[in-house]
Design a protein around this motif. Structure first.
Motif, short mmCIF file in Angstrom:
data_model
loop_
_atom_site.label_atom_id
_atom_site.label_comp_id
_atom_site.label_asym_id
_atom_site.label_seq_id
_atom_site.Cartn_x
_atom_site.Cartn_y
_atom_site.Cartn_z
N PHE A 24 0.82 -1.20 0.00
CA PHE A 24 0.00 0.00 0.00
C PHE A 24 0.86 1.26 0.00
O PHE A 24 0.58 2.22 -0.72
CB PHE A 24 -0.95 -0.02 1.21
CG PHE A 24 -1.92 1.12 1.21
CD1 PHE A 24 -3.04 1.11 0.38
CD2 PHE A 24 -1.72 2.22 2.03
CE1 PHE A 24 -3.93 2.17 0.37
CE2 PHE A 24 -2.61 3.28 2.03
CZ PHE A 24 -3.71 3.25 1.20
N GLU A 25 1.94 1.25 0.77
CA GLU A 25 2.82 2.42 0.87
C GLU A 25 3.50 2.78 -0.45
O GLU A 25 3.99 3.88 -0.62
CB GLU A 25 3.89 2.19 1.93
CG GLU A 25 4.88 1.12 1.54
CD GLU A 25 5.85 0.73 2.64
OE1 GLU A 25 6.97 0.32 2.29
OE2 GLU A 25 5.52 0.85 3.82
N ASP A 26 3.52 1.83 -1.40
CA ASP A 26 4.14 2.06 -2.71
C ASP A 26 3.22 2.76 -3.69
O ASP A 26 3.66 3.19 -4.75
CB ASP A 26 4.58 0.73 -3.34
CG ASP A 26 5.61 -0.01 -2.51
OD1 ASP A 26 6.54 0.65 -1.99
OD2 ASP A 26 5.48 -1.24 -2.38
N THR A 27 1.93 2.83 -3.35
CA THR A 27 0.94 3.34 -4.30
C THR A 27 0.56 4.79 -4.01
O THR A 27 0.79 5.31 -2.93
CB THR A 27 -0.33 2.46 -4.27
OG1 THR A 27 -0.93 2.52 -2.99
CG2 THR A 27 0.00 1.02 -4.62
N ASP A 28 -0.04 5.41 -5.02
CA ASP A 28 -0.54 6.77 -4.85
C ASP A 28 -2.06 6.73 -4.70
O ASP A 28 -2.65 5.66 -4.58
CB ASP A 28 -0.08 7.67 -6.01
CG ASP A 28 -0.59 7.20 -7.37
OD1 ASP A 28 -1.56 6.41 -7.42
OD2 ASP A 28 -0.03 7.65 -8.39
N LEU A 29 -2.69 7.88 -4.74
CA LEU A 29 -4.15 7.95 -4.54
C LEU A 29 -4.94 7.21 -5.61
O LEU A 29 -6.08 6.81 -5.37
CB LEU A 29 -4.60 9.41 -4.48
CG LEU A 29 -4.14 10.18 -3.25
CD1 LEU A 29 -4.55 11.64 -3.35
CD2 LEU A 29 -4.69 9.56 -1.99
N SER A 30 -4.35 7.00 -6.77
CA SER A 30 -5.06 6.30 -7.83
C SER A 30 -4.91 4.77 -7.73
O SER A 30 -5.47 4.04 -8.53
CB SER A 30 -4.59 6.78 -9.21
OG SER A 30 -3.24 6.39 -9.43
N GLY A 31 -4.12 4.31 -6.75
CA GLY A 31 -3.96 2.88 -6.54
C GLY A 31 -2.86 2.23 -7.36
O GLY A 31 -2.74 1.01 -7.37
#
Length: 149
Positions: A24-31
């Motif tokens: 999860f920490e690798d992703t941005d608001l768009s997933g």
């Protein structure tokens, strides 16, 4: 080899294969994986590739000899990675020079290339100036060097 040793990846011929799971920490608001995190994945893969090749960067740094620093990188993002994807960073030593190594890296999900980069890692003295790599490092690299055209 103990199963936990695979954290460093493995060599398949001259290619180093480094597993990465997307958290999860690798992703941005768009997933999707935030673009800068691909650089982190590649950096970890390069470090472990060198370690498995017998290059002791920490010892060289602590002895005051120097360390690698990314001098140049050309990167291309081709497709997104998403939460929980299992990725593999494939690294290949393309060229070795007196003071630098050129490495091609691909971030893969299965057979799909998500990002690829050509990286020049220069060996630099503690002062930050380029210097020749240790001779034994160049010798260790020779059997991993890509022999293509």
């Amino acid at each position: 080899m103990a199963p936990d040793a695979t954290i460093e990846g493995r060599f398949d011929g001259i290619e180093h294969r480094f597993p990465v799971r997307v958290y999860f920490e690798d992703t941005d608001l768009s997933g999707v994986v935030y673009h800068a995190n691909y650089l982190r994945f590649m950096e970890r893969a390069r470090s472990d590739m060198l370690r498995l090749a017998g290059i002791d960067q920490r010892a060289a740094h602590e002895a005051g000899e120097g360390a690698y620093a990314v001098r140049d990188m050309a990167i291309r993002w081709l497709a997104p990675a998403r939460l929980d994807d299992m990725l593999v960073v494939v690294s290949k030593l393309m060229k070795i020079r007196a003071a630098a190594a050129l490495i091609h890296q691909r971030v893969m999900r299965g057979q799909t290339i998500l990002a690829q980069a050509d990286v020049e890692a220069a060996f630099v003295a503690p002062s930050g100036r380029p210097r020749r790599q240790p001779t034994d490092w160049i010798t260790k690299f020779e059997h991993l060097l890509w022999k293509g055209h």
